[in-house]
Scaffold this motif. Structure first.
Motif, PDB file in Angstrom:
ATOM      1  N   ASN A  66       0.723  -1.142   0.037  1.00  0.00           N
ATOM      2  CA  ASN A  66      -0.076  -0.038  -0.069  1.00  0.00           C
ATOM      3  C   ASN A  66       0.734   1.347  -0.060  1.00  0.00           C
ATOM      4  N   ASP A  67       2.020   1.024  -0.127  1.00  0.00           N
ATOM      5  CA  ASP A  67       3.028   2.329  -0.368  1.00  0.00           C
ATOM      6  C   ASP A  67       2.472   3.087  -1.596  1.00  0.00           C
ATOM      7  N   SER A  68       2.719   4.434  -1.497  1.00  0.00           N
ATOM      8  CA  SER A  68       2.651   5.009  -2.875  1.00  0.00           C
ATOM      9  C   SER A  68       4.182   5.365  -3.313  1.00  0.00           C
ATOM     10  N   VAL A  69       4.668   4.995  -4.726  1.00  0.00           N
ATOM     11  CA  VAL A  69       6.118   5.228  -4.978  1.00  0.00           C
ATOM     12  C   VAL A  69       6.044   6.494  -5.871  1.00  0.00           C
ATOM     13  N   VAL A  70       6.843   7.204  -6.006  1.00  0.00           N
ATOM     14  CA  VAL A  70       7.179   8.233  -6.785  1.00  0.00           C
ATOM     15  C   VAL A  70       8.574   8.064  -7.289  1.00  0.00           C
ATOM     16  N   PHE A  71       8.637   7.811  -8.415  1.00  0.00           N
ATOM     17  CA  PHE A  71       9.758   7.496  -9.465  1.00  0.00           C
ATOM     18  C   PHE A  71      10.581   8.662 -10.233  1.00  0.00           C
ATOM     19  N   LEU A  72      11.383   9.311  -9.408  1.00  0.00           N
ATOM     20  CA  LEU A  72      12.029  10.568 -10.334  1.00  0.00           C
ATOM     21  C   LEU A  72      13.639  10.294 -10.611  1.00  0.00           C
ATOM     22  N   ALA A  73      14.113   9.171 -10.145  1.00  0.00           N
ATOM     23  CA  ALA A  73      15.466   9.191 -10.449  1.00  0.00           C
ATOM     24  C   ALA A  73      15.698   8.756 -12.039  1.00  0.00           C
ATOM     25  N   ALA A  74      16.500   9.499 -12.481  1.00  0.00           N
ATOM     26  CA  ALA A  74      17.075   9.245 -13.765  1.00  0.00           C
ATOM     27  C   ALA A  74      18.471   9.998 -13.753  1.00  0.00           C
ATOM     28  N   LEU A  75      19.310   9.669 -14.680  1.00  0.00           N
ATOM     29  CA  LEU A  75      20.543  10.141 -15.128  1.00  0.00           C
ATOM     30  C   LEU A  75      20.226  11.221 -16.206  1.00  0.00           C
ATOM     31  N   THR A  76      20.356  12.500 -16.007  1.00  0.00           N
ATOM     32  CA  THR A  76      19.953  13.694 -17.046  1.00  0.00           C
ATOM     33  C   THR A  76      20.933  13.795 -18.061  1.00  0.00           C
ATOM     34  N   PRO A  77      20.586  14.300 -19.128  1.00  0.00           N
ATOM     35  CA  PRO A  77      21.547  14.451 -20.198  1.00  0.00           C
ATOM     36  C   PRO A  77      22.990  14.981 -20.032  1.00  0.00           C
ATOM     37  N   ASP A  78      22.856  15.766 -18.770  1.00  0.00           N
ATOM     38  CA  ASP A  78      24.251  16.279 -18.271  1.00  0.00           C
ATOM     39  C   ASP A  78      25.344  15.256 -17.802  1.00  0.00           C
ATOM     40  N   LYS A  79      24.734  14.115 -17.472  1.00  0.00           N
ATOM     41  CA  LYS A  79      25.571  12.845 -17.068  1.00  0.00           C
ATOM     42  C   LYS A  79      26.045  12.074 -18.218  1.00  0.00           C
ATOM     43  N   GLY A  80      25.443  12.273 -19.434  1.00  0.00           N
ATOM     44  CA  GLY A  80      25.628  11.438 -20.392  1.00  0.00           C
ATOM     45  C   GLY A  80      24.488  11.458 -21.404  1.00  0.00           C
ATOM     46  N   ARG A  81      24.895  11.301 -22.740  1.00  0.00           N
ATOM     47  CA  ARG A  81      23.848  11.157 -23.801  1.00  0.00           C
ATOM     48  C   ARG A  81      23.931  10.112 -24.440  1.00  0.00           C
ATOM     49  N   ASP A  82      24.962   9.167 -24.240  1.00  0.00           N
ATOM     50  CA  ASP A  82      25.330   7.979 -24.974  1.00  0.00           C
ATOM     51  C   ASP A  82      24.499   6.732 -24.407  1.00  0.00           C
ATOM     52  N   SER A  83      24.511   5.686 -25.240  1.00  0.00           N
ATOM     53  CA  SER A  83      23.898   4.399 -24.997  1.00  0.00           C
ATOM     54  C   SER A  83      23.934   3.783 -23.630  1.00  0.00           C
ATOM     55  N   GLY A  84      25.244   4.167 -23.263  1.00  0.00           N
ATOM     56  CA  GLY A  84      25.461   3.495 -21.848  1.00  0.00           C
ATOM     57  C   GLY A  84      24.653   4.124 -20.718  1.00  0.00           C
ATOM     58  N   THR A  85      24.288   5.359 -20.876  1.00  0.00           N
ATOM     59  CA  THR A  85      23.471   6.265 -20.003  1.00  0.00           C
ATOM     60  C   THR A  85      22.239   5.663 -20.166  1.00  0.00           C
ATOM     61  N   LEU A  86      21.666   5.526 -21.452  1.00  0.00           N
ATOM     62  CA  LEU A  86      20.390   5.133 -21.926  1.00  0.00           C
ATOM     63  C   LEU A  86      20.222   3.594 -21.166  1.00  0.00           C
ATOM     64  N   MET A  87      21.149   2.674 -21.125  1.00  0.00           N
ATOM     65  CA  MET A  87      20.967   1.305 -20.623  1.00  0.00           C
ATOM     66  C   MET A  87      20.804   1.431 -19.051  1.00  0.00           C
ATOM     67  N   ARG A  88      21.600   2.284 -18.453  1.00  0.00           N
ATOM     68  CA  ARG A  88      21.572   2.187 -17.064  1.00  0.00           C
ATOM     69  C   ARG A  88      20.254   3.017 -16.771  1.00  0.00           C
ATOM     70  N   ASN A  89      19.683   4.035 -17.412  1.00  0.00           N
ATOM     71  CA  ASN A  89      18.367   4.202 -17.082  1.00  0.00           C
ATOM     72  C   ASN A  89      17.113   3.480 -17.316  1.00  0.00           C
ATOM     73  N   LEU A  90      17.408   2.622 -18.388  1.00  0.00           N
ATOM     74  CA  LEU A  90      16.393   1.419 -18.336  1.00  0.00           C
ATOM     75  C   LEU A  90      16.482   0.380 -17.309  1.00  0.00           C
ATOM     76  N   ALA A  91      17.744   0.314 -17.095  1.00  0.00           N
ATOM     77  CA  ALA A  91      17.934  -0.719 -15.889  1.00  0.00           C
ATOM     78  C   ALA A  91      17.345  -0.075 -14.533  1.00  0.00           C
ATOM     79  N   MET A  92      17.255   1.070 -14.276  1.00  0.00           N
ATOM     80  CA  MET A  92      16.578   1.642 -13.260  1.00  0.00           C
ATOM     81  C   MET A  92      15.108   1.326 -12.975  1.00  0.00           C
ATOM     82  N   CYS A  93      14.555   1.539 -14.267  1.00  0.00           N
ATOM     83  CA  CYS A  93      13.355   1.279 -14.514  1.00  0.00           C
ATOM     84  C   CYS A  93      12.826  -0.066 -14.466  1.00  0.00           C
ATOM     85  N   ARG A  94      13.638  -0.776 -14.792  1.00  0.00           N
ATOM     86  CA  ARG A  94      13.311  -2.441 -14.682  1.00  0.00           C
ATOM     87  C   ARG A  94      13.265  -2.720 -13.448  1.00  0.00           C
ATOM     88  N   ALA A  95      14.392  -2.265 -12.617  1.00  0.00           N
ATOM     89  CA  ALA A  95      14.323  -2.506 -11.244  1.00  0.00           C
ATOM     90  C   ALA A  95      13.063  -2.286 -10.551  1.00  0.00           C
TER      91      ALA A  95
END
Lengths: 297, 434
Positions: A66-95
């Motif tokens: 019954n928790d509410s979860v707010v998912f704000l975590a992301a690596l923003t473009p200033d942390k990287g615009r490459d596919s590695g950053t993309l995959m890490r962001n997707l891994a976060m969402c998968r978790a």
């Protein structure tokens, strides 16, 4: 798809877990939850690395039914615009998706970005097709689709344009960078003459709207925008006018064609008739005062 | 050939108006509907639709026009029109169940050599696929009913578009006699062309309205005035004096929406390009919310629980129809407001809004309101004095999309008068009186 409310009358959730609580908007949201008397758990990247392979299990351990979860975590473009950053962001969402399959949540609220839209359309609404043109936009769109397909919780998604306010951890082109430049160098550097129109949203208003979504347990999609767009040049002028010394606004040779972005916020008016965004001038004035206060005067 | 007797089956809006127009040309007309309660109502001269001139027309027809719930009364007819209104859902999809059942019913009651004319709007392919009667005596006739102007258009048609099994064959003489009585051009064509012609007409109307909406919105932002531009366009022969150039609050009423949905469905099924239709639908949805955006910017953003007066509930003037009405949509969306609502023909329904007060006369809707919205351009609203409105409003804002009030008089009364396609009041004051 737009927002609908499970709670027509706002009700406090049992508990809110904020992922990305150390970020620009996360800090504001945690404070707003505290001010509203809502129990919250603030998790940042130091508490749990959502991109880690074991993150789903670790996150599930932190969650209660019954928790509410707010998912704000992301690596923003200033942390990287490459596919590695993309995959890490997707891994976060998968978790996050996997954790929702282990623990039954009351509500899941996720921050996406207006980067899911192309600049072919200047007037954007929730019905505008999502056509991302870079990996950052594609990441957010993919996360939206992952959440819709795999997250086991009533889901709200915000598409957020650039936010402004004191304490921004990024330095992307816009109000925050303009103020830093003005305070440091006495000047503001524009791309071209800053003709581009954008919807500049105060981070406190963004947190306010997120709190409303949490309280009404809303589901669906909403662009988090004010409905009023202003040119970067006008933003620079407002910041310069708010400082007590002359600021030089410096145009530059234009490298890219001018693009504009406006939001049709009718759906937000319908969902939250009493929501009021502060005028840009007021928001920038507050940003200047807060930034100075944080710097010690 | 003796003067043909004409039957009409289905006594809702289309059937009633069309039958009355044919009787008005001197034909004996049998008006059939299977609903005895409706027939009883018609015999009491209690018309189920509001249309200027209808009562006078039927009164003038006298005994030539009679109403019956007995389908066998159609046996006396040489030509039988089947003309029920076809219901549509919220997506604009038509339900032909009732029409098809009525066609079969009527076919069983007609004399064998009588002509059947389908007048209800049907999609391409419908008429040819019917398996009743002989194709040589089965026609589809395009209707161009306009709510609020239906009698005028039915009695003085611009032309008749007639779908036939074989357009090279002459029209049945009895059917031809009915059409000739209206002294207008007759265009026979194959069924499918006639069925698509009706949709094509409506697409052209939507195109004009969408062009007007798109440019009128630009006018509001840049200080131009669409009311100055539209007359110039109407003098262009390529556009025309009767072009639909009045900006509006999106498409409403149900018929145009149905045709756009039909074109999209056909284009999807046949793989043809129809992006334009999608754009029209998007523009329509967007324009419907124009009053809400105006109220938000001018009133709602600065007031905790404003009181809003609303004049007009129907989707247009001179009708009782509220199908897809922008006024009803607006009322539902003003959830944070209290409302005072007036319409001359329709009582606002309590279920639309929890804090709505229906009032008995127009000015009463203004009492103490922070803003007035005139959602339907009923003729009687034009008689309202802007000074009287200003005297009863608490605020100054009047959102008047169709400029029911005289703009100069509204400005002189101190009202912030907001009109579709007109420069915003602040803009006008700045540019005309710097």
């Amino acid at each position: 798809m737009t927002l609908s409310h499970a709670n027509n009358v706002p009700q406090k959730p049992a508990r809110v877990v904020v992922l990305g609580a150390g970020g620009f908007i996360g800090r504001r949201l945690v404070r707003a939850l505290t001010d509203a008397g809502i129990e919250s758990v603030a998790l940042g990247s130091r508490d749990i690395d959502l991109a880690d392979g074991a993150a789903a299990a670790r996150l599930a351990e932190q969650l209660r039914r019954n928790d509410s979860v707010v998912f704000l975590a992301a690596l923003t473009p200033d942390k990287g615009r490459d596919s590695g950053t993309l995959m890490r962001n997707l891994a976060m969402c998968r978790a996050v998706c996997e954790a929702t399959q282990k623990v039954e949540l009351a509500h899941l609220v996720c921050a996406s970005s207006d980067a899911v839209y192309s600049f072919d359309t200047a007037l954007i609404s929730e019905e505008t097709p999502s056509v991302p043109v870079d990996l950052y936009g594609a990441m957010h769109r993919t996360r939206e689709l992952m959440l819709a397909a795999e997250a086991k919780a009533p889901l709200a998604i915000f598409r957020i344009p650039a936010l402004y306010g004191a304490g921004d951890t990024h330095n992307s082109y816009g109000p925050n960078r303009f103020l830093r430049q003005a305070l440091k160098d006495g000047s503001i550097a524009l791309f071209g003459n800053g003709e581009e129109m954008r919807d500049h949203v105060c981070v406190d208003d963004a947190a306010d709207l997120m709190l409303r979504v949490v309280l009404q347990r809303s589901t669906g999609l909403l662009n988090l925008a004010t409905g009023t767009s202003t040119s970067f040049h006008a933003v620079a002028e407002l910041i310069a006018a708010g400082l007590d010394r002359p600021i030089l606004i410096k145009p530059s040779a234009r490298q890219n064609p001018v693009t504009h972005r406006h939001f049709d916020v009718t759906n937000a008016l319908r969902a939250f008739p009493s929501m009021r965004f502060r005028p840009l001038k007021d928001g920038l004035t507050a940003m200047i005062a807060d930034t100075r206060a944080m710097a010690g005067g | 050939m003796s003067t043909p007797v004409v039957g009409f089956a289905g006594m809702t809006h289309l059937g009633l108006i069309s039958a009355s127009a044919v009787a008005g040309r001197g034909f004996e007309v049998v008006c059939f509907d299977a609903d005895p309660a409706l027939i009883d109502r018609l015999n009491r001269r209690d018309w189920p639709v509001l249309e200027p001139g209808l009562d006078q027309l039927i009164h003038g027809n006298g005994t030539r026009q009679r109403f019956t719930a007995q389908r066998n009364d159609l046996k006396s007819c040489d030509v039988v029109y089947v003309a029920p209104d076809v219901p549509t859902d919220d997506q604009g999809t038509s339900d032909f169940t009732g029409l098809t059942a009525l066609i079969r019913d009527v076919a069983g009651a007609m004399k064998p050599d009588a002509v059947m004319v389908v007048l209800s709007q049907v999609p391409p392919g419908y008429t040819r696929a019917l398996d009743v009667g002989s194709p040589e005596r089965r026609y589809y006739q395009v209707e161009t009913l306009v709510f609020g102007q239906a009698v005028e258009r039915a009695t003085k048609p611009e032309r008749y578009i007639v779908g036939c099994a074989d357009p090279a064959a002459p029209l049945d003489a009895r059917f031809r006699a009915v059409l000739d009585a209206f002294k207008c051009p007759i265009l026979p064509m194959r069924y499918e062309s006639a069925e698509l012609a009706k949709i094509s007409i409506n697409c052209c109307l939507v195109a004009s309205v969408t062009v007007s909406n798109t440019l009128a919105e630009l006018c509001e932002e840049i200080g131009a005035d669409w009311s100055e531009i539209a007359p110039a366009l109407k003098l262009d022969r390529r556009i025309g004096a009767y072009a639909y150039l009045a900006p509006g609050l999106g498409i409403a009423g149900g018929n145009l929406e149905r045709d756009l949905a039909t074109v999209r469905r056909l284009a999807d099924a046949h793989g043809t390009e129809a992006g334009l239709i999608v754009a029209w639908q998007r523009n329509s949805r967007y324009r419907r919310d124009w009053p809400l955006r105006q109220l938000q910017a001018r009133v709602l953003a600065g007031s905790a629980e404003p009181l809003i007066g609303v004049l007009g509930v129907t989707y247009k003037e001179n009708t009782r129809s509220i199908k897809n009405s922008p006024a009803v949509a607006l009322i539902r969306e003003l959830a944070s407001c209290r409302l005072r609502v007036f319409d001359p023909a329709v009582q606002a329904a309590a279920e639309w809004h929890p804090r709505m007060t229906p009032v008995e006369e127009a000015l009463s809707a203004c009492d103490g309101a922070d803003a007035l919205v005139i959602m339907t351009p009923w003729p009687q609203f034009r008689a309202l004095e802007p000074r009287a409105i200003a005297g009863r409003l608490r605020g100054r804002v009047v959102v008047d999309p169709f400029s029911v009030l005289d703009r100069a008089a509204a400005a002189a009364a101190g009202l912030e008068h907001v009109v579709l396609g007109a420069p915003s009041p602040a803009f006008s004051a700045k540019t005309l009186h710097p």
